[in-house]
Design a protein around this motif. Sequence first.
Motif, short mmCIF file in Angstrom:
data_model
loop_
_atom_site.label_atom_id
_atom_site.label_comp_id
_atom_site.label_asym_id
_atom_site.label_seq_id
_atom_site.Cartn_x
_atom_site.Cartn_y
_atom_site.Cartn_z
N VAL A 1 -5.65 8.09 -8.96
CA VAL A 1 -4.55 9.03 -8.94
C VAL A 1 -4.68 10.03 -9.50
O VAL A 1 -4.75 10.97 -9.57
CB VAL A 1 -3.51 8.34 -7.99
CG1 VAL A 1 -2.53 9.76 -6.51
CG2 VAL A 1 -3.69 7.74 -6.92
N VAL A 2 -3.43 9.75 -10.88
CA VAL A 2 -3.30 10.64 -11.88
C VAL A 2 -3.98 10.50 -13.13
O VAL A 2 -3.73 11.41 -14.07
CB VAL A 2 -2.07 10.58 -11.43
CG1 VAL A 2 -0.99 11.17 -10.33
CG2 VAL A 2 -1.46 9.52 -12.63
N ASP B 1 0.37 -0.84 -0.02
CA ASP B 1 0.55 0.11 0.01
C ASP B 1 0.62 1.48 0.05
O ASP B 1 0.49 2.46 -0.37
CB ASP B 1 -0.91 -0.37 1.30
CG ASP B 1 -1.74 0.99 1.04
OD1 ASP B 1 -2.87 1.17 0.14
OD2 ASP B 1 -1.11 1.88 2.18
N ASN B 2 1.97 1.05 0.37
CA ASN B 2 3.33 2.00 0.81
C ASN B 2 4.14 2.73 -0.43
O ASN B 2 4.27 0.97 -1.44
CB ASN B 2 3.64 1.96 2.01
CG ASN B 2 4.78 3.76 1.89
OD1 ASN B 2 5.79 3.45 1.55
ND2 ASN B 2 4.69 4.24 2.88
N LEU B 3 3.62 3.84 -1.42
CA LEU B 3 4.74 3.74 -2.44
C LEU B 3 5.76 3.63 -2.71
O LEU B 3 6.76 2.44 -3.26
CB LEU B 3 3.94 5.15 -3.45
CG LEU B 3 3.07 4.97 -3.69
CD1 LEU B 3 3.10 7.30 -3.80
CD2 LEU B 3 2.20 4.69 -4.68
N GLU C 1 -5.30 6.26 0.75
CA GLU C 1 -5.37 7.36 0.93
C GLU C 1 -5.18 8.25 -0.42
O GLU C 1 -5.96 9.25 -0.09
CB GLU C 1 -4.67 8.17 1.74
CG GLU C 1 -4.52 6.70 3.64
CD GLU C 1 -3.70 7.14 4.22
OE1 GLU C 1 -2.53 8.58 4.05
OE2 GLU C 1 -3.25 6.97 5.52
N LEU C 2 -4.15 8.01 -0.91
CA LEU C 2 -4.36 9.07 -2.14
C LEU C 2 -5.80 8.74 -2.94
O LEU C 2 -5.85 9.82 -3.17
CB LEU C 2 -3.60 8.31 -2.94
CG LEU C 2 -1.91 8.95 -2.49
CD1 LEU C 2 -0.91 8.47 -3.49
CD2 LEU C 2 -1.66 10.81 -2.90
N SER D 1 -0.06 11.72 -0.33
CA SER D 1 0.07 10.60 0.90
C SER D 1 0.50 9.86 0.59
O SER D 1 0.47 9.79 -1.18
CB SER D 1 -1.22 9.93 1.50
OG SER D 1 -0.74 9.06 2.10
N ALA D 2 1.55 9.33 0.67
CA ALA D 2 2.76 7.67 0.92
C ALA D 2 1.63 6.21 0.66
O ALA D 2 1.32 5.63 -0.27
CB ALA D 2 3.65 7.82 1.50
N SER D 3 0.96 6.31 1.13
CA SER D 3 -0.45 5.84 0.83
C SER D 3 -1.18 5.53 0.05
O SER D 3 -2.31 6.40 -0.42
CB SER D 3 -1.07 4.95 2.58
OG SER D 3 -2.56 4.47 2.14
N LEU D 4 -1.50 4.05 -0.89
CA LEU D 4 -2.17 4.26 -2.10
C LEU D 4 -3.76 4.30 -2.16
O LEU D 4 -4.72 5.26 -2.23
CB LEU D 4 -2.30 3.29 -3.32
CG LEU D 4 -0.84 2.98 -4.22
CD1 LEU D 4 -0.60 1.30 -4.40
CD2 LEU D 4 -1.03 4.13 -5.17
#
Length: 917
Positions: A266-267, A133-135, A198-199, A193-196
């Motif tokens: 996200v993007v 989950d963390n980038l 949360e993003l 955020s670094a969490s997917l």
Amino acid sequence: MLADVTLLTWLATGIVLMPVLSAVLLFARREFSAHAGLVGAAASGLSLSLIVYLLVTQVQGVYVLWEWAPDLNVILSWRLNQGTLAIAALVAFVGVLVMHFAGAYFGDSHKGRRAIATLSLFQASMLGLILADNLFVLFTFWELTGLCSFFLINTDADKRDDTFAAAQQALIVTVGGALPMLLGFIYLASVGSASLTELYALELPVAAQTIAFLLILPGVLTKSAQVPLHFWLPGAMAAPTPISAYLHSATMVKAGLILLIFMFPVVGGTWWWSALLVPIGGFTCIWGSYRALGQDDIKLLMAWSTVSQLGLMALTIGLGTDLAIRAGILYLFAHALFKAGLFISVGGIDHAAHTRLLTQLGGLRKKTPALFWFVLVLSGSMAGLPPFAGFLSKELVLEKLMMMEPLIHDFAVTAIVLGSIGTVAYTSRFFLGTFAGSPRSEGASKAHSPGFGFLLAPAILAALSLAAGVGAQWVDLWFLEPVSRALVGWEIEAPKLALWHGITTPLLLTAGILTAGWLLFRRLAGRGLPAGPEAFSGPVLFERFLTSSQAIGGRVSHVLAGLSPSIYFGLLLVFGLVWSVPLSGSLSGFFNHSWSFGGILVLIIQFLAIAGLILLPGRLARVFLLSVVGFTVALLYRLLHAPDIVLTQLLVEVLTATFFALAIRFIASQESPLPIGLNWARLAIALPIGLIGAALVFALSAQPPDPRLPDYYHEAAPSIAKGLNVVNVILGDFRGLDTLVETVVVILAALGVGGLLRGEQSGRGSKAQGSFMAQQLTRLILPLAFLLALALLLKGHNAPGGGFVSGLSFAVAAILSFAAFGTQKFRTRIPVEPERLALFGAVVLIISALIPMTRGEPMLTHWHGVFSPMGLFTIKWSTTLFFEIGVVLAIAGGLTAAAIKLWEIPNDQSGSGGKTR
């Protein structure tokens, strides 16, 4: 949803750890060479079982395993949902089949065992990438896949000359693309955020989406082999077929596309998403098809077809809608099934006919009938024929294209139609050129059935490709809908999957593609298309880039390194003096300081020792005088009431002198009988440096001390760590990670010494060297030395001592022992080799550090308590002791191993002549 460490957390961790454990087992045990494939397949099967359990229970959420560095946004957590678990299931399932096939392919060989072990590590990295989950954790696994692929591609280095160049090419290209991707992750962590997870809940501004996407895109393009960064993938065919089957079907080359799917919510709102991905994917699709039509080697044909199909997937995802993501997901899975099966079938064909060249194959239908039917189904799926999974996914892509705006629609349709026509043509060329007609070589005429190990995987994958097409409605209901919803983040309204929707535009396009592809195949009549100008091929351009980079670096290095070292030192000294001028006023502290008698005595001894270093001849005498300087530093620590540092300094000086004395034997023949002498130029350099150091010390000592940190340690040591020795508590509890890393460094240094000296003659049969009197004194001293080391270990939590000092003491005692009695007798008295003792100490350290995480506590947390048996007496216990034992074993084993290696080198090899020690 954020969940604490639970059983589900450990189940998710087990998915990644199972292949790691199999890799460790295979690397460690040579006897598993004959069963390496079964070990790897079993580990993959266990991972798959855990994934299926989590899928069936419909687990969803983020499960935190370890808050490694929360202030830096680095948290090891798993993102579990139907989407990530489905992709992980695909990786693990194909892994089971590939591992089984690899066992049959490599047979009973150490090279095969190592390759399968590395393949297991690669699988673990891929699973971690998917579930993270963390980038930053995702990026770590991303780079681990590239590192593992380097070793995997280089597997056949003993048989081929091009493997290292291919592995280097793949590593440099993919790592080069990952660097800007890391910047993109850092940017996302800073603005969101670094969490997917949360993003996904945030809605970033379009400008932020654009910046992040443009930074992440190079990593995607390099990993998933998009034009013009595609050339590493065909070069990676230097790897054995099982490795190619795994890397280029369900894992490495899919990583970039999987990341695109993950990042779409996200993007995906930026205009550049479609503006870049659609043309890049389109050109990749066309160029891959064109190059596949020119290949004679069927493995290279499969590689270029992979490039084409990766371009098709990138184009589809680049259309930038939820329906496009849905189509891309289906094609990603369908491609993994038929491409893994076809790569493994190529291995079977090579095994059966002993060639992979179309000009030498033919007529294998009668020689390998089972393989013929499996490849027929898999080739039909790759070409997009009904009723196979490939047809469903291609139809879904074409159906999505009908809904796009004209400009994108026209280019995308043109690219997909041209690429797909080429797909039909090269698929026909591969299949008919291999199985139809008559054999065109002796190997093909004598071909035989490749055997069960080569047929199992193609059979299963062909059956799934057929079942997925026939059961389209079930695939839609039980797979595509929940997976797409989980990955996109919302419900997708889309037409249901079916083999027959009536006469539609996508169906007419498919019919036209199949017809045109068949006509192109017939028009080529088995001939391949030209590859194009060699000067502009990817490998040639890459080689030019490396050559020019090395040339430029060589010129720069020649200019800089050609200068005398004294020039660099002089420049450094000038700049250092300039910045240190403001400190010159602090030197007055030397005269203002109230010196004790002990302090003055230390300074005098050090001055005399340094003078002796300059004036006395002989390296051994200089080593002794250096030790004198070190011992006087220990005296200085004693004056400052620092007993722990005194012990450490004394033992370090003893060991340093020992290693110096052993090492200078190598240059004994080059020793000058003259002393160093006083050199006024060197004195002019040394004097300012010494004055700068003194000024810095006096400047710092003049600053008022900040009591907050020492006060905290004095209060926390007895209350939290239950220890009275603040220094040892800091090393074992508060700064335990530093101690762990430093201990590992000592182990690596000791192993490095052993590796450097491996080629030297070794006197492993060295006899006793000490005199009778020395041996008797050693017999008296050794028990006391070992008891002292043990006491330092046990008392270190509350009194001077600790694991590090105890390890140094054990090392000194061990060196004293084999110096007196010889290494041969020393080895017979110890139950285990020092190198293994050091490695075991490292294992104890790591286990004691990780155990607290099983209870949801931070790494290196220690537990303390009191044990009172029947109320007779009380014993205080602490898990810190296990950590300290690991330090002792690692330090003592590592230093002893290094000393033995140096001791056992014969004197004649060190240049002094004489007998072997």
